[in-house]
Design a protein around this motif. Structure first.
Motif, mmCIF file in Angstrom:
data_model
loop_
_atom_site.group_PDB
_atom_site.id
_atom_site.type_symbol
_atom_site.label_atom_id
_atom_site.label_comp_id
_atom_site.label_asym_id
_atom_site.label_seq_id
_atom_site.Cartn_x
_atom_site.Cartn_y
_atom_site.Cartn_z
ATOM 1 N N UNK A 193 14.776 75.356 -60.893
ATOM 2 C CA UNK A 193 15.864 75.526 -61.928
ATOM 3 C C UNK A 193 15.387 74.037 -62.757
ATOM 4 N N UNK A 194 15.310 74.271 -63.931
ATOM 5 C CA UNK A 194 14.746 72.996 -64.992
ATOM 6 C C UNK A 194 15.562 72.901 -66.180
ATOM 7 N N UNK A 195 15.844 71.769 -66.242
ATOM 8 C CA UNK A 195 16.606 71.337 -67.545
ATOM 9 C C UNK A 195 15.659 71.005 -68.639
ATOM 10 N N UNK A 234 28.710 57.310 -74.934
ATOM 11 C CA UNK A 234 28.918 58.864 -74.578
ATOM 12 C C UNK A 234 28.251 59.008 -72.960
ATOM 13 N N UNK A 235 27.277 58.321 -72.555
ATOM 14 C CA UNK A 235 26.825 58.651 -71.302
ATOM 15 C C UNK A 235 27.790 57.823 -70.412
ATOM 16 N N UNK A 284 22.651 65.180 -74.180
ATOM 17 C CA UNK A 284 23.231 63.846 -74.875
ATOM 18 C C UNK A 284 21.947 63.029 -75.059
ATOM 19 N N UNK A 285 21.086 62.894 -74.229
ATOM 20 C CA UNK A 285 19.781 61.909 -74.719
ATOM 21 C C UNK A 285 19.206 62.636 -75.819
ATOM 22 N N UNK A 286 19.114 63.998 -75.663
ATOM 23 C CA UNK A 286 18.395 64.822 -76.910
ATOM 24 C C UNK A 286 19.094 64.552 -78.152
ATOM 25 N N UNK A 333 23.529 66.915 -64.952
ATOM 26 C CA UNK A 333 22.369 66.633 -65.437
ATOM 27 C C UNK A 333 21.831 67.397 -66.927
ATOM 28 N N UNK A 334 22.386 68.542 -67.014
ATOM 29 C CA UNK A 334 22.370 69.508 -68.068
ATOM 30 C C UNK A 334 22.970 68.526 -69.182
ATOM 31 N N UNK A 335 23.976 68.006 -68.825
ATOM 32 C CA UNK A 335 24.913 67.240 -69.954
ATOM 33 C C UNK A 335 24.263 66.052 -70.551
#
Lengths: 456, 456
Positions: free
Chosen positions: B166-168, B10-11, B59-61, B53-55
């Motif tokens: 701004x933070x993810x 996926x990554x 994915x990692x989550x 970065x959000x995507x």
């Protein structure tokens, strides 16, 4: 009723006569200085020590009793209303100044100490505590609402001058959030998390604060301008020159008229800047020269100076009376005091649009503000018995908040959220409110600390 | 292995060639500048945008992959070691300066922008960003570790100059933590919560920062003292006079000897203050006069001045080389760089006790520090191949941290906790660490964001 007989009995055993149930005392503790209606707690605990505060919170936690911290009752957005009843924790008798350390320029105080009390105590040592929200507020309350005021442009807000707190959490744990070091990179910034939490995360039982040397020289001045635009342009220019004035305050025409009527002064009734310079004699003189030149460029009409301590106090007294002067425009009416803060490049737009909105409103609403950091106040004077006026006051308040948000600002620079701005906070912070809720739920799962505040 | 084939696939689909699995790249990302051993991630993602970065975080989550944010790799306490494997999020290519707003004296940048890059960009506009930790760090990394450095005594730390982030978050939510207003009382201070969290609460994808006007005049000087006590007493006296110097740095005898040997300079090899004055020409002259008089009173031996930009840079280059100079004392050895911060009234005691401890140690450890705010560094030079030396370096580090705590200070003024100071944080914060853990658990229940850091 959330305060059961069992809880009352336990609290009474602990506090004796300092647990008060009289209606008058309860009503007095059911409101601050805002327009929000009284919501009285079921009882008031007059606390004396941090140990006692911890024991009382533990008891309330065990009995499921909501708790509302109370300082001087000077909050502006309904922060002390007991929306769920329960126990009011009155900290105003915790007035001990526990330590002053001149070499470190810091001090440790109980939360009921007021800024004036502290400054009187400090004067002989050549030190002062700079945060000045106008009201005779307690330092615990000021930390809880992240207060600032006229000196913030130079010294920052409560966020910047608190080194450490002692806090009792909802479950009765008592902890220190920091050390006396000037800076630290040790873990999460729990001090800053508690500052501005309005008592919803814990009860402040002690504060360690930064102090500052009383400047060698202080000089205050007022300067009037033909227009609001020119006054604000002058403020922006001084900020860009790096002039470190300690106060840059603005008042509009209506505010100046109200001040003159109320304080029997004869200031020009035009857009006005109140300025204060502080520092070494040489630095102050250099700054005054710079600002004089900038004011000239922006159409400022002659400075009136106040160099003596007496004249300086008189000038700031007039400025600090702005809110009362506004109320005196319509005797018998109430004031909805609101504040926003915007990037300074948007300040003129925000003020002009606000004045335009006010021009079509039946309600008078003088503007005064700490414009050095883009923060200003509206005191909307309305008749609380007239539903149309109440609705119009709320409309003006909400419109101002939305206007500030549209300009990349905040819905409150210094009054906080309380009951009054929960809707605006949701607009401002978006998903951030969910994060705040998660933190609240983690630290106060039963929702006992100042319920109903900040979150809708 | 926490990075499953499905996650990798996926990554890889998302990042293409910017997902790197080579051992060399992984090893490079498995350490900062500290003495802690390499712990390589399983893969490195070179991110380009906040959306990406959000995507990646989402994915990692979904796949349960641990994430370690990485900037310049200049952290000092093992903040980037991939203790649980997983994915390194390299932000160093996110170098866009998104907006500079001179009128508001603020800017918005991607997290991979370095302070030098930003300052070069700003120079023509007469503005600068003051936080200077010495290293060529990224601003995202500096926010994450609550960095400060030589200018902190005047301009504060990253805590003070970040307006909004701004933070993810760990679950892929992306949010803004504040507005562009200079101050706000709107809800919990999520900005300050993220600053210093070392990436354990979220990934910084954008920063809005305060800027400052480049001072009209800057002048630097060095002044040597017969003893450490006299040098520090001079610092305390200047602070109490309210002199707003922009830098007050200290180096001990051994540090000066190391600097001379390394930089081919011939400074006096005695306790030394490096000073910088900044402001209007008049203010700087007044301050210089004050500090000269104070230095005389405390036995300071003649000032050597650097007023030209070239001389000033040379002087600060010598100061900034202190760490490399220390390492050069024993070629082939490593340095354990540690820092503490204490109330300034305890600074002499803390330095003297530390020197006493060092006098009986076989390891050289020069002292240099930002003493204007009570912060100093020890560079303990040791042979990593000699277990006795490694143990002794750790003993000195631990003893220093405990010493600072006993003096009401903090175990780290600016390097952070990372892996190296988790035990000291537990001593320092006590129950506060439990509160930090509760917040961590609330925002990152699966423990995916920079696991193993801050908490033991």
């Amino acid at each position: 009723m959330s305060l059961s007989a069992a809880a009352l009995s336990d609290l009474s055993a602990l506090l004796g006569e300092r647990l008060v149930l009289s209606q008058a005392v309860r009503d007095h503790h059911g409101h601050g200085e805002s327009w929000h209606g009284v919501q009285a707690p079921e009882a008031v605990a007059f606390l004396k020590t941090a140990e006692e505060a911890q024991a009382v919170v533990a008891l309330c936690a065990a009995h499921g009793v909501p708790m509302v911290p109370f300082g001087a009752g000077s909050s502006m957005e309904g922060q002390v209303q007991a929306t769920a009843g329960g126990l009011c924790l009155d900290m105003s008798a915790m007035t001990a100044i526990l330590a002053v350390r001149p070499e470190d320029m810091d001090c440790t105080v109980q939360p009921g100490v007021t800024r004036q009390q502290l400054n009187e105590h400090l004067r002989a040592q050549g030190l002062f505590f700079p945060i000045d929200p106008g009201a005779e507020a307690t330092l615990g309350g000021m930390a809880s609402t992240r207060a600032s005021g006229t000196n913030a442009v130079r010294y920052g807000t409560m966020r910047d001058v608190v080194l450490a707190l002692e806090v009792v959490l909802a479950d009765g744990r008592r902890l220190r959030t920091g050390s006396r070091a000037r800076k630290s990179a040790a873990g999460y910034d729990l001090t800053r998390l508690m500052i501005g939490a309005e008592g919803t995360l814990g009860l402040i039982t002690e504060l360690t604060l930064r102090l500052f040397p009383i400047p060698e020289k202080q000089a205050a001045a007022i300067c009037s301008f033909p227009s609001l635009e020119q006054a604000v342009a002058c403020v922006v220019a001084t900020a860009q020159c790096g002039v470190g004035m300690s106060r840059i305050e603005f008042a509009d025409r209506l505010q100046m008229r109200a001040i003159n009527a109320y304080s029997h002064t004869n200031f020009p009734e035009s857009p006005m800047l109140f300025l204060e310079f502080a520092g070494s004699a040489a630095a102050v003189e250099a700054e005054i020269a710079t600002v004089r030149a900038l004011a000239d460029e922006h159409g400022g009409g002659g400075f009136a100076w106040a160099e003596s301590e007496e004249d300086r106090r008189a000038l700031w007294k007039a400025r600090h009376s702005a809110a009362y002067a506004a109320l005196a425009l319509r005797p018998g009416c109430k004031g909805l005091a609101t504040d926003v803060c915007v990037p300074i490049s948007r300040l003129v737009d925000c003020l002009v649009e606000t004045q335009k909105d006010l021009a079509t409103s039946p309600l008078p609403a003088p503007i005064a503000g700490h414009v050095g950091d883009g923060n200003f106040h509206l005191m909307i004077v309305f008749d609380p018995a007239d539903p149309a006026e109440v609705a119009e006051a709320k409309r003006l308040d909400d419109a101002l908040g939305r206007r500030a948000l549209a300009m990349e600002g905040t819905c409150t620079g210094e009054h906080g959220i309380g009951l009054g701005k929960r809707g605006l906070l949701a607009l401002e912070a978006g998903e951030g409110v969910d994060v705040m809720r998660q933190i609240k739920a983690a630290l106060d799962p039963k929702g006992l600390m100042n319920p109903g505040k900040i979150f809708l």
